[in-house]
Design an enzyme around this catalytic site. Structure first.
Site, mmCIF file in Angstrom:
data_model
loop_
_atom_site.group_PDB
_atom_site.id
_atom_site.type_symbol
_atom_site.label_atom_id
_atom_site.label_comp_id
_atom_site.label_asym_id
_atom_site.label_seq_id
_atom_site.Cartn_x
_atom_site.Cartn_y
_atom_site.Cartn_z
ATOM 1 C CD GLU A 98 0.213 -5.426 9.371
ATOM 2 O OE1 GLU A 98 0.822 -5.851 9.647
ATOM 3 O OE2 GLU A 98 -0.425 -4.393 9.167
ATOM 4 C CE LYS A 134 1.054 2.324 3.989
ATOM 5 N NZ LYS A 134 1.675 1.849 4.560
ATOM 6 C CB SER A 154 7.449 -9.405 -0.929
ATOM 7 O OG SER A 154 7.387 -8.202 -0.624
ATOM 8 C CB SER A 206 6.471 -5.313 3.513
ATOM 9 O OG SER A 206 7.273 -4.566 4.886
ATOM 10 C CB SER A 207 4.175 -6.260 8.457
ATOM 11 O OG SER A 207 3.216 -4.721 8.231
ATOM 12 C CB ALA A 263 10.034 0.799 3.098
ATOM 13 C CG ASP A 314 -0.600 -0.025 6.710
ATOM 14 O OD1 ASP A 314 -1.318 0.955 6.160
ATOM 15 O OD2 ASP A 314 0.517 0.004 6.945
HETATM 16 O O1 PMV Z 1 5.407 4.347 8.371
HETATM 17 P P1 PMV Z 1 3.899 3.646 7.700
HETATM 18 O O2 PMV Z 1 3.189 3.822 6.268
HETATM 19 O O3 PMV Z 1 3.124 2.700 8.307
HETATM 20 O O4 PMV Z 1 2.973 5.350 8.237
HETATM 21 C C1 PMV Z 1 2.613 5.514 9.104
HETATM 22 C C2 PMV Z 1 1.725 6.635 8.823
HETATM 23 C C3 PMV Z 1 1.080 7.322 9.863
HETATM 24 O O5 PMV Z 1 0.481 8.369 10.177
HETATM 25 C C4 PMV Z 1 2.272 8.391 10.528
HETATM 26 C C5 PMV Z 1 1.196 7.340 11.215
HETATM 27 C C6 PMV Z 1 -0.402 6.217 11.819
HETATM 28 O O6 PMV Z 1 -0.580 5.361 12.648
HETATM 29 O O7 PMV Z 1 -1.315 6.648 10.777
#
Ligand code: PMV
Length: 404
Positions: A199, A11, A135, A145-146, A141, A210
């Site tokens: 998750e 995503k 993957s 991925s998780s 990153a 996600d």
């Molecule tokens: O680091 P990522 O892609 O899992 O994104 C975090 C997104 C934030 O808005 C910074 C934190 C959150 O929990 O939504």
């Protein structure tokens, strides 16, 4: 069939990261980069895990059970999250080396928890299996991925326990060749529920963005735990750029919190401005679809909104010199990029508008690669979780993952 092969997409957060923590909306979309999992029944009581991306090869007995985990026998619809005690016990029972990495430990513990709990909710215990995972996404990153691993895990094991039965078929050619299938809406909801259990083990207290977008694919609007699937999203092309700078989402979120608490009258309006950017962007994507994808002025608006959002995130202090460099390199060729996810490193995405000359995209990619960035040209709004039956040229199913 002895082998079950499933895949789920990664995503990208298009807009709204950080502001979403303060009750504002976020816009996330699935990617055309996927995680693949194959589960092959064995004739004995062993679970063999082979996850080359995180250098994990492990063999375990399948009778592991932990008192304290309590998904009711037979009630697969109400999975119970693992308690901290159960997670600790599973870490000890996993047979992992003491120096195992965090990603190895979390992948194994979430696997074991989901396996034992689905097994308990099944008519007969789940059998011994060989499990392979590969993957196309960079690990850790911020590209989900998780979540895509968790969704594959839930889908493959629910299918193994016959709790879901693929019922909707789609073929990719005009012949009747069956390449892939998906599940009913309720079954897909069940996959989402179980992927959230995994998750939670991997991330503590994830928002649910996600695993939702990864399960259903397409795009979602997320606000205060409420998820709206957006059907009005075009499959636009993007360039994903990995700065390869490690970052901690937890630290970045907490730094923003400190700033917010100190300057609430200043940072509050920035969060409101990000919210407005997200709203304008959702409207623009929807108008784009109505205009058959081909309105240069709407693409111009999307580019401007990306620039504004990046500027606001920079003001919050979550950009990084390498992320700023990505924006500079892409801007030199008239393209627009912003960080995605927590920032502080990790990934950025750059919008590729339909009229962009191929040579310009090639030039941007080679310049970024020459400066040590990793990049992929891909689409957003990839298909959610699916089961694969035979090889399709639409998917890069890794060798050894093809259904037998
Ligand atoms: O680091 P990522 O892609 O899992 O994104 C975090 C997104 C934030 O808005 C910074 C934190 C959150 O929990 O939504």
């Amino acid at each position: 069939m002895r082998r079950i092969t499933v895949s789920a997409p990664g995503k990208v957060i298009l807009h709204g990261e950080h502001a979403v923590v303060y009750g504002k909306k976020a816009l996330a979309a699935s990617l055309n980069l996927r995680t693949y999992m194959s589960v092959t029944k064995r004739g004995d009581n062993l679970i063999n895990l082979h996850f080359p991306d995180i250098e994990l090869k492990l063999s375990l007995p399948c009778g592991i059970d932990v008192s304290g985990n309590n998904t009711k026998n037979g009630d697969v619809t109400s999975p119970i999250p693992a308690s901290d005690d159960v997670i600790e016990t599973l870490k000890k029972l996993s047979g992992l080396d003491v120096d195992a990495s965090q990603s190895q430990t979390l992948a194994v513990v979430s696997f074991l928890y989901v396996y034992t709990e689905i097994s308990k909710a099944s008519k007969s215990p789940l059998p011994g299996i060989d499990v392979g995972v590969q993957s196309e996404l960079p690990i850790g990153a911020g590209l989900g991925s998780s979540a895509s691993y968790s969704v594959c895990l839930a889908a493959a094991l629910l299918q193994l326990g016959s709790h879901i039965n693929e019922s909707k078929f789609s073929s990719n050619t005009e012949t009747d060749t069956l390449y892939q299938s998906s599940w009913t809406h309720n079954e897909t909801e069940l996959i989402k529920k179980w992927s959230y259990i995994s998750e939670k083990i991997m991330h503590g207290n994830p928002s649910g963005v996600d695993n939702s977008v990864t399960t259903f694919g397409g795009a979602i609007e997320f606000r205060k735990g409420n998820i709206t699937n957006l059907s009005q999203m075009p499959e636009i092309k993007i360039l994903l750029v990995n700065t390869k700078v490690p970052r901690s989402t937890k630290t970045l979120v907490s730094n923003v919190r400190t700033k917010y608490d100190k300057y609430v009258d200043v940072i509050g309006p920035i969060m409101d401005a990000i919210d407005a950017v997200t709203t304008r962007s959702i409207d623009t994507y929807s108008n784009l679809l109505d205009n058959g994808h081909s309105s240069p002025s709407l693409y111009k608006d999307l580019g401007e909104l990306i620039d504004i959002n990046q500027g606001l995130l920079r003001t919050l202090g979550v950009s990084h010199s390498r992320l700023d460099r990505v924006c500079e390199v892409t801007a030199a060729l008239g393209l627009h990029a912003k960080l995605t996810g927590a920032g502080g490193g990790g990934c950025a995405f750059c919008l590729i508008t339909p009229g962009t000359p191929k040579a310009d995209v090639k030039e941007v990619m080679s310049q970024l690669r020459a400066e040590g960035f990793e990049c992929w040209k891909t689409n957003i709004c990839g298909q959610g979780v699916i089961r694969h039956w035979t090889h399709s040229e639409h998917y890069n199913i890794p060798p050894g993952f093809l259904p037998e």
